[in-house]
Design an enzyme around this catalytic site. Structure first.
Site, PDB file in Angstrom:
ATOM      1  N   HIS A  46       0.843  -1.196   0.000  1.00 42.30           N
ATOM      2  CA  HIS A  46       0.000   0.000   0.000  1.00 42.30           C
ATOM      3  C   HIS A  46       0.882   1.252   0.000  1.00 42.30           C
ATOM      4  O   HIS A  46       1.422   1.641   1.030  1.00 42.30           O
ATOM      5  CB  HIS A  46      -0.929   0.024   1.221  1.00 42.30           C
ATOM      6  CG  HIS A  46      -1.789   1.251   1.286  1.00 42.30           C
ATOM      7  ND1 HIS A  46      -3.021   1.337   0.685  1.00 42.30           N
ATOM      8  CD2 HIS A  46      -1.564   2.461   1.851  1.00 42.30           C
ATOM      9  CE1 HIS A  46      -3.525   2.545   0.886  1.00 42.30           C
ATOM     10  NE2 HIS A  46      -2.651   3.244   1.603  1.00 42.30           N
ATOM     11  N   GLY A  92      -6.948  14.370  -9.981  1.00 38.74           N
ATOM     12  CA  GLY A  92      -8.196  13.615  -9.913  1.00 38.74           C
ATOM     13  C   GLY A  92      -8.036  12.215  -9.369  1.00 38.74           C
ATOM     14  O   GLY A  92      -8.846  11.327  -9.663  1.00 38.74           O
ATOM     15  N   HIS A  99      -1.758   3.239  -8.438  1.00 37.27           N
ATOM     16  CA  HIS A  99      -2.260   2.379  -9.513  1.00 37.27           C
ATOM     17  C   HIS A  99      -1.924   2.990 -10.852  1.00 37.27           C
ATOM     18  O   HIS A  99      -1.861   4.207 -11.006  1.00 37.27           O
ATOM     19  CB  HIS A  99      -3.766   2.160  -9.393  1.00 37.27           C
ATOM     20  CG  HIS A  99      -4.585   3.421  -9.287  1.00 37.27           C
ATOM     21  ND1 HIS A  99      -4.689   4.133  -8.115  1.00 37.27           N
ATOM     22  CD2 HIS A  99      -5.339   4.086 -10.199  1.00 37.27           C
ATOM     23  CE1 HIS A  99      -5.470   5.183  -8.310  1.00 37.27           C
ATOM     24  NE2 HIS A  99      -5.872   5.182  -9.575  1.00 37.27           N
TER      25      HIS A  99
HETATM   26  P1  5GP Z   1      -8.131   7.309 -10.145  1.00 34.18           P
HETATM   27  O1  5GP Z   1      -9.313   8.191 -10.398  1.00 34.18           O
HETATM   28  O2  5GP Z   1      -7.779   7.276  -8.675  1.00 34.18           O
HETATM   29  O3  5GP Z   1      -6.952   7.611 -11.019  1.00 34.18           O
HETATM   30  O4  5GP Z   1      -8.564   5.855 -10.601  1.00 34.18           O
HETATM   31  C1  5GP Z   1      -9.279   4.990  -9.761  1.00 34.18           C
HETATM   32  C2  5GP Z   1      -9.922   3.980 -10.674  1.00 34.18           C
HETATM   33  O5  5GP Z   1     -10.344   2.893  -9.885  1.00 34.18           O
HETATM   34  C3  5GP Z   1     -11.154   4.515 -11.411  1.00 34.18           C
HETATM   35  O6  5GP Z   1     -10.953   4.392 -12.814  1.00 34.18           O
HETATM   36  C4  5GP Z   1     -12.293   3.635 -10.902  1.00 34.18           C
HETATM   37  O7  5GP Z   1     -13.229   3.307 -11.909  1.00 34.18           O
HETATM   38  C5  5GP Z   1     -11.556   2.410 -10.400  1.00 34.18           C
HETATM   39  N1  5GP Z   1     -12.219   1.742  -9.288  1.00 34.18           N
HETATM   40  C6  5GP Z   1     -12.683   2.309  -8.136  1.00 34.18           C
HETATM   41  N2  5GP Z   1     -13.229   1.387  -7.338  1.00 34.18           N
HETATM   42  C7  5GP Z   1     -13.104   0.195  -7.996  1.00 34.18           C
HETATM   43  C8  5GP Z   1     -13.485  -1.148  -7.658  1.00 34.18           C
HETATM   44  O8  5GP Z   1     -14.050  -1.452  -6.601  1.00 34.18           O
HETATM   45  N3  5GP Z   1     -13.193  -2.111  -8.579  1.00 34.18           N
HETATM   46  C9  5GP Z   1     -12.571  -1.821  -9.763  1.00 34.18           C
HETATM   47  N4  5GP Z   1     -12.339  -2.854 -10.601  1.00 34.18           N
HETATM   48  N5  5GP Z   1     -12.188  -0.579 -10.102  1.00 34.18           N
HETATM   49  C10 5GP Z   1     -12.468   0.425  -9.220  1.00 34.18           C
HETATM   50 ZN    ZN Z   2      -4.284   0.090  -0.333  1.00 32.80          ZN
END
Ligand code: 5GP
Ligand code: ZN
Length: 112
Positions: A46, A92, A99
């Site tokens: 993490h 954002g 990730h």
């Molecule tokens: P960020 O906006 O932080 O760059 O990307 C987070 C990503 O995680 C988003 O594209 C969102 O759709 C994805 N995401 C959030 N919660 C979940 C989840 O429970 N499962 C999956 N497979 N994707 C998730």
């Molecule tokens: Zn985590």
């Protein structure tokens, strides 16, 4: 950390459509795809975001990019793909666990 969605996915407490897993990282499809192909690759450790990468833990990032090379080849991203990591609120970032988005399957627009 205990309420981290991605840590829960790693632990199997939240289901996901897994693509690949090893001792260091997990790849799974994004729940809200922004392209015909959209998956995420995360370290099992993490780290809250890219601003937590340092000389001590950076090896996992190279490993993740090597995994991305293999997965995109297997999945047939022959015309290219984009790797994105959002870091912090201005970018954002909604999930505070490092990730890498991998997007492909269409001509991707430019971003700002
Ligand atoms: P960020 O906006 O932080 O760059 O990307 C987070 C990503 O995680 C988003 O594209 C969102 O759709 C994805 N995401 C959030 N919660 C979940 C989840 O429970 N499962 C999956 N497979 N994707 C998730
Ligand atoms: Zn985590």
């Amino acid at each position: 950390m205990n309420d981290c969605v991605f840590c829960k996915i790693i632990a199997g407490e939240i289901p996901s459509k897994k693509l690949y897993e090893d001792e260091l990282c997990l790849a799974f499809y994004d729940i809200a795809p922004l392209a015909p192909q959209h998956f995420l690759v995360i370290p099992k450790e993490h780290l809250t975001g890219a601003n937590r990468i340092n000389e001590e833990n950076a090896a996992v990032v190279g490993h993740i990019f090597a995994v991305i090379t293999k997965l995109t080849a297997v999945l047939g991203f022959s015309d290219g793909y984009r790797v994105v990591t959002n870091c912090g609120d201005d970018a954002g970032q909604t999930v505070k666990h490092l990730h890498f988005h991998v997007l492909g399957g269409k001509q991707l627009g430019s971003f700002n």
